[in-house]
Design an enzyme around this catalytic site. Structure first.
Site, PDB file in Angstrom:
ATOM      1  CG  HIS A   1       0.997  -1.129  -9.344  1.00 47.05           C
ATOM      2  ND1 HIS A   1       2.305  -0.876  -8.997  1.00 47.05           N
ATOM      3  CD2 HIS A   1       0.478  -1.911  -8.354  1.00 47.05           C
ATOM      4  CE1 HIS A   1       2.579  -1.503  -7.861  1.00 47.05           C
ATOM      5  NE2 HIS A   1       1.492  -2.125  -7.447  1.00 47.05           N
TER       6      HIS A   1
ATOM      7  CB  THR B   1      -1.270   4.001  -3.434  1.00 49.62           C
ATOM      8  OG1 THR B   1      -0.392   4.285  -2.340  1.00 49.62           O
ATOM      9  CG2 THR B   1      -0.397   3.731  -4.653  1.00 49.62           C
TER      10      THR B   1
ATOM     11  CB  SER C   1     -12.232 -11.680  -5.385  1.00 53.64           C
ATOM     12  OG  SER C   1     -10.902 -11.307  -5.146  1.00 53.64           O
TER      13      SER C   1
ATOM     14  CB  SER D   1       1.914  -4.590  -9.009  1.00 51.79           C
ATOM     15  OG  SER D   1       2.469  -5.365  -7.990  1.00 51.79           O
TER      16      SER D   1
ATOM     17  CE  LYS E   1       2.609   0.174  -4.333  1.00 47.41           C
ATOM     18  NZ  LYS E   1       1.687  -0.924  -4.134  1.00 47.41           N
TER      19      LYS E   1
ATOM     20  CB  THR F   1      -6.155   5.297  12.241  1.00 47.33           C
ATOM     21  OG1 THR F   1      -4.738   5.254  12.270  1.00 47.33           O
ATOM     22  CG2 THR F   1      -6.611   5.774  10.883  1.00 47.33           C
TER      23      THR F   1
ATOM     24  NE  ARG G   1       8.801 -11.769   1.939  1.00 46.75           N
ATOM     25  CZ  ARG G   1       7.771 -11.205   1.355  1.00 46.75           C
ATOM     26  NH1 ARG G   1       7.367 -10.025   1.749  1.00 46.75           N
ATOM     27  NH2 ARG G   1       7.156 -11.827   0.371  1.00 46.75           N
TER      28      ARG G   1
HETATM   29  C1  LIG Z   1       1.048  -1.627  -3.122  1.00 44.61           C
HETATM   30  C2  LIG Z   1      -0.355  -2.067  -3.406  1.00 44.61           C
HETATM   31  C3  LIG Z   1      -1.411  -1.705  -2.562  1.00 44.61           C
HETATM   32  C4  LIG Z   1      -1.175  -0.992  -1.262  1.00 44.61           C
HETATM   33  O1  LIG Z   1      -0.852   0.330  -1.436  1.00 44.61           O
HETATM   34  P1  LIG Z   1       0.029   1.067  -0.321  1.00 44.61           P
HETATM   35  O2  LIG Z   1      -0.266   2.494  -0.490  1.00 44.61           O
HETATM   36  O3  LIG Z   1       1.452   0.680  -0.593  1.00 44.61           O
HETATM   37  O4  LIG Z   1      -0.423   0.526   1.002  1.00 44.61           O
HETATM   38  C5  LIG Z   1      -2.701  -2.012  -2.946  1.00 44.61           C
HETATM   39  N1  LIG Z   1      -2.951  -2.690  -4.094  1.00 44.61           N
HETATM   40  C6  LIG Z   1      -1.952  -3.082  -4.895  1.00 44.61           C
HETATM   41  C7  LIG Z   1      -2.291  -3.812  -6.138  1.00 44.61           C
HETATM   42  C8  LIG Z   1      -0.629  -2.806  -4.584  1.00 44.61           C
HETATM   43  O5  LIG Z   1       0.362  -3.225  -5.368  1.00 44.61           O
END
Ligand SMILES: *Cc1c(COP(=O)(O)O)cnc(C)c1O
Length: 407
Positions: free
Chosen positions: A219, A247, A139, A191, A250, A279, A23
């Protein structure tokens, strides 16, 4: 003979270089107000302006004035860091306000914020699994690495059903002792495929076989549904999904992850998930910008409309040129090249000759032999950007063997 550690790691790296899946990161400098344009810093030290065609900042919220203002204000008010874990001095009013906003987004009793979507999936699925005695986890075969990791960490049994295949899912559900607790873990928008799960049908099965449903809307949030609640909101299934994960990284243009659900479920994750507990919590500026983005997209549809128009135009142009992109219903347009070196070659040509940046997607993100370009037309692209990209791909398709060879 004693182990030569350096040589060992060099050999492992040589292996993936030979496979064409080493990569190489593209160094970018995004500039507020200019996205999807950015400055590309090449390995030789030169710079040039490029158009990004593979970002997950689908709506351009990463540069939205309200989002930036919220971050500035929180930074000025409360400083750089949260100062602790959630339990030990690191819960700020910004955490609480964001979690209220998220519970409202999904019409759920409760919500919980994590460092990232990855950590949310890992923490929530491992904890739900562990707390349910003799649990069986079902799953989808194309679930994201973070879900797979969480399921593995639950140390419970799992069954994998064929991607989006409800008949196969039902066959598996039938085969499990009805008394056993069950979790169905799946995504709304896949995604890398750009397709969408049959959420209603999966919820029907969950009801019939008394399984919990866990839905990754990473997504979907911000992009689908009248308030950006995700695909489950759009298809009126919000109340049937037990836990939704998302999240801010995105469509919301920031960073961080979250879950929403019934208070008892969310509280269990809060109380038992190691990756939540041990954390430092997210800083005020990040939380404030995430909340501004979530709240804005609850009431504004302009960004979603713009993205939808761009995606529609892009797909229609690619169809016209006969480019074999994967026909999902979502905003993501994957173009399978099918071989890692070809895929990288096309990506290199786009960058070198056209100032267009699309990262090649290779194993282990997608299965070997399905290497692809994952194209995202965002709300920030102009219709000229979209038409130009379609023209370029058509040219490449006609003139270059790389794309063609794989078809
Ligand atoms: C990117 C992604 C995640 C993780 O989310 P982040 O906030 O980037 O850590 C989880 N599930 C799917 C399907 C993703 O594409």
């Amino acid at each position: 003979m004693t182990m030569n550690y350096t040589e060992h790691f060099e050999t492992r790296l040589r292996d993936i270089k030979e496979e064409g899946r080493y990569r190489i990161f593209a160094t970018l400098e995004r500039i507020v107000g200019r996205f999807p344009q950015a400055i590309y810093h090449a390995p030789d030290g030169s710079k040039k302006e490029v158009t990004i065609w593979c970002s997950n900042d689908y709506l351009g919220m990463g540069q939205h004035p309200k989002v930036l203002a919220a971050a500035h204000e929180a930074l000025e008010n409360s400083g750089a860091g949260a100062g602790g874990t959630r339990n030990i001095s690191g819960t700020t009013r910004y955490h609480v306000e964001l979690e209220e906003s998220l519970a409202d987004l999904h019409q759920k009793e409760s919500a919980l914020v994590f460092s990232s979507g990855y950590v949310a999936n890992e923490g929530a699925l491992s904890t739900l699994g562990k707390l349910l005695p003799d649990c069986m986890i079902l799953s989808d075969s194309l679930n994201h690495a973070s879900m797979i990791h969480g399921i593995k960490d639950s140390k419970q049994e799992k069954l994998i059903y064929r991607h989006n295949d409800v008949e196969h899912l039902e066959d598996l559900l039938k085969s499990i002792d009805p008394k056993r607790p069950k979790i169905i873990a799946f995504e709304s928008v896949y995604s890398m495929e750009g397709d969408i799960a049959p959420i209603k049908e999966i919820c029907d099965l969950a009801e019939k076989y008394n399984a919990l449903t866990y839905l990754d809307e990473v997504h979907g949030v911000g992009l689908y549904g009248p308030r950006g609640g995700g695909v489950a909101e759009e298809c009126d299934q919000l109340d049937r999904v037990d836990m939704i994960e998302g999240t801010f990284g995105k469509a919301y243009g920031c960073m961080g992850g979250f879950i929403t659900g019934k208070a008892a479920l969310v509280d269990a994750v809060r109380s038992f998930a190691a990756s939540f507990i041990f954390t430092t919590s997210l800083p005020p500026s990040v939380l404030a910008s995430a909340r501004a983005s979530v709240e804005h997209l609850k009431v504004s549809d302009v960004e979603r409309q713009k993205m939808r128009n761009n995606v529609k135009q892009f797909k229609s142009r690619l169809t016209g040129s006969g480019l074999p992109f994967m026909q999902g219903e979502s905003h993501i347009v994957p173009l399978v090249v099918g071989e890692p070196n070809c895929c990288k070659e096309v990506s290199d040509i786009l960058m070198r000759d056209y100032d267009i940046y699309v990262q090649p997607i290779n194993y282990p993100t997608v299965p070997k032999g399905t290497e692809r370009l994952r194209l995202t037309a965002s709300a920030a692209h102009s219709i000229d950007d979209v038409n130009h990209m379609a023209d370029v791909l058509q040219d490449l398709w006609e003139s270059h063997h790389a794309l063609r060879a794989a078809a």
